[in-house]
Enzyme design. Sequence first.
Site, PDB file in Angstrom:
ATOM      1  N   HIS A 214     -51.116  32.470  -8.631  1.00  0.00           N
ATOM      2  CA  HIS A 214     -49.667  32.528  -8.839  1.00  0.00           C
ATOM      3  C   HIS A 214     -49.285  33.248 -10.130  1.00  0.00           C
ATOM      4  CE1 HIS A 214     -49.540  29.533  -5.661  1.00  0.00           C
ATOM      5  NE2 HIS A 214     -48.227  29.585  -5.656  1.00  0.00           N
TER       6      HIS A 214
ATOM      7  N   GLU B 128     -44.762  35.862   5.734  1.00  0.00           N
ATOM      8  CA  GLU B 128     -44.391  37.017   4.907  1.00  0.00           C
ATOM      9  C   GLU B 128     -44.545  38.328   5.644  1.00  0.00           C
ATOM     10  OE1 GLU B 128     -46.215  34.503   3.679  1.00  0.00           O
ATOM     11  OE2 GLU B 128     -45.060  33.725   1.984  1.00  0.00           O
TER      12      GLU B 128
END
Lengths: 326, 368
Positions: free
Chosen positions: A129, A60
């Site tokens: 998450h 990322e």
Amino acid sequence: MAELAYRDALKEALDEEMGRDPRVFLMGEEVARYNGAYKVSQGLLDKYGSARVVDAPISELGFAGLGVGAAMVGLRPVIEMMTWNFAILAMDQIVNSAAKLRHMSGGQLRCPIVFRGPGGAGGRLSSQHSQALEANYAHFPGLKVIAPGTAADAKGLLKSAIRDDNPVIFIEGELLYGQRSEVPAGEYVIPIGKADIKRPGSDVTVITWSRMLTACVLPAAEQLAAKGIKVEVLDLRTIKPFDQEAVAASVRKTNRVVIVEEGWPFASVGSELSDFIQRECFDDLDAPVRRVTGLEVNMAYAANLERAIQPSQERIIEAVNAVLYR
Amino acid sequence: MHSPELLLTMYRKMVLARRFEEKAGQAYGQKKIQGFCHLYIGQEAVVVGINEAIRPDDMVMTGYRDHVHPLVRGSDAGMLMAELFGKDTGYSKGKGGSMHFFDIEHHFYGGYGIVGGQIPLAAGLAFASKYRNEDRITVCSFGDAASNQGAMHETFNMASKWKLPVLYVVENNKYGMGTDIARVSAEPDIHQRAVAWNMRGVSVDGMDVLKVHDTVKELAAYIRAGNGPVLLEAYTYRFRGHSMSDAATYRTKEEVEQERLRDPIVKLRELLLKNRSATEPQLDAIDEEVKKIVDDAISFADQSPEPPLEDVWTHGFVEEGEPDEKPRARVRGATDVKWPSYPTDFKVTWDLEPRDPPAATPIKKGAA
């Protein structure tokens, strides 16, 4: 107007913008051959080829920075984060590079880039998450932050985000991808920074954005309407810069405000809005601003705990009653 | 063979770099420059050797030890110094300071203050070049300590896999601030790590400007030909501390003295005289000319105004139709500024990941 799923509205926006501007490319994990972890980029690889729809490794920080570099020299990258939870790994490039380039270079550089992906609770995914992180990004000067709650807004705002000359944080609702609603066909662009009244009313303003709109605010407004309470639902759509005029106009009309957000209460978007409202609309208020937020805990896996942690219709109705002194 | 012109250019630029940094150091002592200030003194051969081996339109970026990279590309010394002084006439109107030099006119894409932060950005510049089918390359410098950042691993993997036209240069001055790179690195020979990303790793004596030049010349051609990125490790040494506030007590006096014997400017001067590319008076004249450039830079910076207070609010968001600032046009009234412009309508022909017919998975012997 056709009914489209939120994911397909996003895909339409990407497709149209890639079609009109060769500088636009999409990069992220699983965006190409897999057609997107949430199928937002379905079919785009076949249409635009492997340099414009790029499967990135799970890096990322690396591909966020690569995107920023490409934006510095005339491309318009759309960087997909599989979820905003993973973008925390890319925070350095988003905050220290993208947000600061125009400033540090004294106006020599611009950084037209969109970071997009799903945010908020995903449904039984536990703590790592299930985070609504818009307040984090809104904190930094130099970033625009968008969080659409409907398919039409998703399309119109993503097109604007891609055309904007600044870095834009585009947070989609992870649980909204399958939600269908009407979307104008073809060229449909919504200006960044404009809120939208999703339900007009005169007794109390409920300000919200992203998934909370359809998940609990509109249903709560419906329930309250049955009791004769006319709720005005103001969908912020853009978190930064937020639509100050629309907020003030609605407060002037109803004199009472409830803010509903999925994220945590401390230093949140809602606390910023509350500050704005008490400062700019003090004489219009008939009650203190109330906020309904995610609880100040990390998200649990168990279904009942997960429900309890998030804002609910019940908590919204309770807050509306409180500002109405009922 | 190196032409006398090239040798003299390199000599002049190394002296310019040295004098600029010495004067910056002095101005720091007078509190005209404040904050962090990282000097390049001792490392000049690296940046000058690279610059004379690449094209003027190749793109360059580095970390926060960034004064000299734009200077040798042709940036205005006075405007660079003015940026250090926090003045309106600086390249970034005093918003960037020592660690954030930018001169887009000369394709210098910045000094970055987060260790290794420029490494992914450089891959982005190179990605754009390949995307538009340009033959420009990007040169990205970083210090030895940045090689232990995750950003480097993530970027090298992508850059190599996608054969991006970028030269990564480790300016290995042996110390990450006060920490000897060998103390914190399992593989302190940084270029040896390139094998992990299936890319070329090369090392060079970074105190020898000719060796740097010749190595980069070859590598630039290799990269421009589409062979992918290269990691070049230049062994160098900073004669001063990490920043102005660092007394550098972690190094012995003997070590520093030993390294000073390898001073790249002294070495090149000796060579120029030995092979009769220049005479003493010629070199002295260059020294004088450079001294004047740097003295002028100091007085320009000194006499320049601070930025107006309303500038606090400028250069946040780009408004619609807002042009980019062209510093030399703004400050010097220059009319010859060549600003990079990029096509908006073109065809992307690069197939980044060709779809091969699916290869049959070989069955390993002994597999169940």
